[in-house]
Design a protein around this motif. Structure first.
Motif, short mmCIF file in Angstrom:
data_model
loop_
_atom_site.label_atom_id
_atom_site.label_comp_id
_atom_site.label_asym_id
_atom_site.label_seq_id
_atom_site.Cartn_x
_atom_site.Cartn_y
_atom_site.Cartn_z
N SER A 19 0.81 -1.22 0.00
CA SER A 19 0.00 0.00 0.00
C SER A 19 0.84 1.27 0.00
O SER A 19 0.47 2.26 -0.63
CB SER A 19 -0.93 0.01 1.22
OG SER A 19 -1.76 -1.13 1.23
N CYS A 20 1.98 1.25 0.69
CA CYS A 20 2.76 2.47 0.87
C CYS A 20 3.87 2.65 -0.15
O CYS A 20 4.31 3.79 -0.38
CB CYS A 20 3.36 2.50 2.28
SG CYS A 20 2.12 2.50 3.60
N GLU A 24 2.45 2.81 -5.54
CA GLU A 24 2.87 4.09 -6.12
C GLU A 24 3.89 3.89 -7.24
O GLU A 24 3.83 4.55 -8.28
CB GLU A 24 3.45 4.98 -5.02
CG GLU A 24 3.85 6.36 -5.51
CD GLU A 24 4.39 7.22 -4.37
OE1 GLU A 24 4.84 8.35 -4.65
OE2 GLU A 24 4.35 6.77 -3.22
N GLY A 28 3.00 4.66 -11.17
CA GLY A 28 3.84 5.64 -11.86
C GLY A 28 4.43 5.09 -13.14
O GLY A 28 4.43 5.76 -14.18
N HIS A 50 -6.37 1.14 -11.24
CA HIS A 50 -5.94 0.76 -9.90
C HIS A 50 -7.17 0.34 -9.10
O HIS A 50 -8.05 1.16 -8.84
CB HIS A 50 -5.22 1.92 -9.20
CG HIS A 50 -4.85 1.61 -7.78
ND1 HIS A 50 -4.76 2.59 -6.81
CD2 HIS A 50 -4.57 0.43 -7.16
CE1 HIS A 50 -4.45 2.02 -5.67
NE2 HIS A 50 -4.32 0.72 -5.85
#
Length: 466
Positions: A19-20, A24, A28, A50
Motif C-alpha cells: 500500500s505504501c 505508487e 507511476g 488501480h
C-alpha cells in the motif's frame, strides 16, 4: 515467537509495503508508459486501472475491430489483453500476470501467462516492472490478429509459456528439486533461443519438443468425397463426414484440402430423392443436406451422432470463391480435374441458423503474419503428402519389372524378330502379276457419239424488228 505469530507479522509488513511503496511505483511506471502511447513497435492507446479492493494495478490496451462478426451483424472485436500486478490477501505475495488478445475469430490455447510470482512486494523493483511491460508488448503483438509479432517475439513468448508451466510444477509438493533442474535447463534453452534469433539461425528442435510454441490454431480438413459411389474410385461416399468437420470447426479458420467427385450429379436438377444435392453459381457452390441425410447410425468422436448433424429443415454448406484475393492460398475450383469440386486453402467458417435451417458459409479470410506462416507450413505438408500418396483407383498403373525380367523380355523380342524375318533365298510374298491374256479378253472401251453442232443465231433485219 511461534511460527504462526511470525507469519502473521510477515503478512502485515507485506500488506503495508504494498500500500505504501509498491502501488505508487507500479502506477507511476504504468502511467508513464500509457502517456507515451506505445510499447516499442506496438502502437496502441494504453490505460491504467488501480483497484484498491482487489489490491491490483492493471495496464491494458483498447479493443480492435478485426473483421466481420460471425453473428452476421457488426464487426468482430478483439480485446481482453492486460498486464496485472496483484497481491494475494492470504500471504501478501505478489504475482505478475499477462493476458492475451482474444475474439470470436481467434484465440490462443492458454488463458494467460504467470510472468513471475514473488513472496514479498520488496522483490518487485523498477527493473522488474520495466521487463514486465516489455514482455507484455511482445505477448500482445503475438496474440493480436492484426500483428502476429516478430520471430524474436514468438520465441520470447514460448520461453515465458514454458517457464509459466514450471511455476505450476513448483507449486506441487515434492517436486521442487526437479522443477529447479528443469528451470535451469529452460533458462539455458531460452538463452540459446535468443542467440539463434539474433544470428538468424534455427533453434534446436528439442525446444519445440519440450515446450511447443502455440501457433495460430488452424485445423486441417482434408478428404476425397463423392456423390457417385458406383464408380468405385476409392472416394468417401459419406458426405456427412464433410459436414461433421465443417460443423466441428465452425467459428474458426480451417485449412481445407477437399475434393468432391460430382460427375454423376452434373446437370441434375431433381432434388426430391437426393439426401445431399449440389447447386453452383458463377463463383460459389452449395451442398444441401436434407433431413433424411442424417438418419444413419454412425457416431462421430465426442459422442456426436449423425442425427445431430442435420437440422430439422436441412443444413447448407455454401463455399464462396476468393474474388478479392484476400490471401495467397484460398481457391475454389468448380468442375475441374475431370468433374470435381476442389476446396483448397484457409476458409473462415461462419455458422448461422434461421427457421430450423443451418447455414455454414465458407469464405476466404485475411491472414496475419502468424496465420500466413501456419498456412504455408500446412500447404507444404499437404503437398508432400499428396506426392507420396499411392495413385487412385481407375488410373493406369505403371508396369513394375525387375532387371532380369526386362532382360528376358528384350531377348524374347529379339528371338521373335529373327524367326519371323524372311531369308535372302526365299522371295518375299507379293501379289502375282496380271497375265497379258486377261488384258486382251476385256471388252473394248465404248466410244461416245460426237455432240450435235451448235446452231449459230442469225442477225435480224430492221424490217423484222418492226
Amino acid at each position: 515467537m511461534n511460527d504462526a505469530q511470525r507469519r502473521a507479522d510477515q503478512r502485515w509488513y507485506r500488506m503495508l509495503n504494498w500500500s505504501c511503496v509498491l502501488v505508487e511505483l507500479v502506477v507511476g511506471k504504468f502511467e508513464v508508459t500509457a502517456s507515451q502511447g506505445f510499447l516499442g513497435a506496438f502502437a496502441e492507446f494504453l490505460y491504467v486501472k488501480h483497484d484498491a479492493e482487489r489490491r491490483s494495478v492493471t495496464l491494458y490496451p483498447g479493443n480492435h475491430p478485426i473483421g466481420n462478426s460471425l453473428s452476421g451483424t457488426g464487426l468482430a472485436v478483439e480485446g481482453g489483453a492486460s498486464l496485472t500486478i496483484a497481491q494475494s490477501i492470504a500471504d501478501g505475495s505478489v504475482a505478475i500476470i499477462l493476458r492475451p488478445f482474444k475474439s470470436e475469430l481467434r484465440r490462443r490455447h492458454e488463458e494467460g501467462i504467470v510472468l513471475k510470482h514473488y513472496n514479498s512486494p520488496d522483490c518487485v523493483t523498477a527493473r522488474v516492472i520495466d521487463r514486465a511491460i516489455a514482455d507484455a508488448g511482445r505477448y500482445w503483438r503475438v496474440s493480436s490478429a492484426l500483428d502476429g509479432g516478430s520471430r524474436s517475439d514468438r520465441w520470447r513468448v514460448s520461453y515465458l509459456l514454458g517457464r509459466s508451466r514450471l511455476h505450476d510444477v513448483m507449486a506441487k509438493p515434492g517436486r521442487w528439486r526437479a522443477a529447479k533442474v528443469v528451470g535451469a535447463i529452460v533458462g539455458v534453452l531460452g538463452f540459446l533461443g535468443t542467440l539463434a534469433t539474433l544470428s538468424g539461425t534455427t533453434v534446436p528442435q528439442i525446444w519445440n519438443r519440450w515446450f511447443p510454441s502455440p501457433d495460430a490454431g488452424m485445423p486441417t480438413v482434408s478428404g476425397w468425397y463423392t456423390f457417385c459411389p458406383q464408380e468405385d474410385t476409392g472416394a468417401n461416399p459419406n458426405m456427412l463426414d464433410l459436414l461433421h468437420d465443417v460443423k466441428r470447426n465452425a467459428g474458426k479458420i480451417a485449412f481445407f484440402d477437399v475434393q468432391v467427385d460430382v460427375s454423376c450429379v452434373m446437370g441434375v436438377h431433381n432434388k426430391s430423392k437426393s439426401k445431399v444435392s449440389r447447386t453452383t453459381e458463377s463463383n460459389s457452390v452449395t451442398y444441401d443436406y436434407e433431413t433424411s441425410a442424417g438418419k444413419g447410425a454412425k457416431t462421430y468422436p465426442l459422442g456426436i451422432k449423425s442425427t445431430d448433424l442435420v437440422s430439422d429443415n436441412g443444413t447448407l454448406i455454401s463455399v464462396l470463391g476468393d474474388r478479392d484475393g484476400r490471401n495467397a492460398f484460398t481457391s475454389l475450383g468448380i468442375n475441374i480435374e475431370g468433374a470435381d469440386d476442389v476446396l483448397y486453402g484457409p476458409y473462415l467458417i461462419k455458422a448461422s441458423s434461421d427457421d430450423a435451417i443451418t447455414l455454414y458459409t465458407l469464405s476466404a479470410p485475411v491472414l496475419d503474419s502468424t496465420m500466413q506462416e501456419s498456412a504455408s507450413k500446412i500447404a507444404a505438408q499437404r503437398r508432400a503428402a499428396r506426392e507420396s500418396a499411392p495413385p487412385t483407383k481407375g488410373l493406369p498403373q505403371p508396369i513394375q519389372l525387375s532387371a532380369d525380367e526386362i532382360r528376358e523380355l528384350q531377348q524374347s523380342v529379339k528371338a521373335r524378330a529373327v524367326t519371323e524375318e524372311p531369308s535372302e533365298d526365299q522371295p518375299r510374298a507379293s501379289l502375282p502379276p496380271i497375265p497379258p491374256e486377261s488384258l486382251r479378253g476385256l471388252p473394248p472401251i465404248p466410244t461416245l457419239p460426237p455432240p450435235p453442232p451448235i446452231k449459230q443465231p442469225t442477225a435480224k433485219s430492221a424490217n423484222d424488228v418492226r
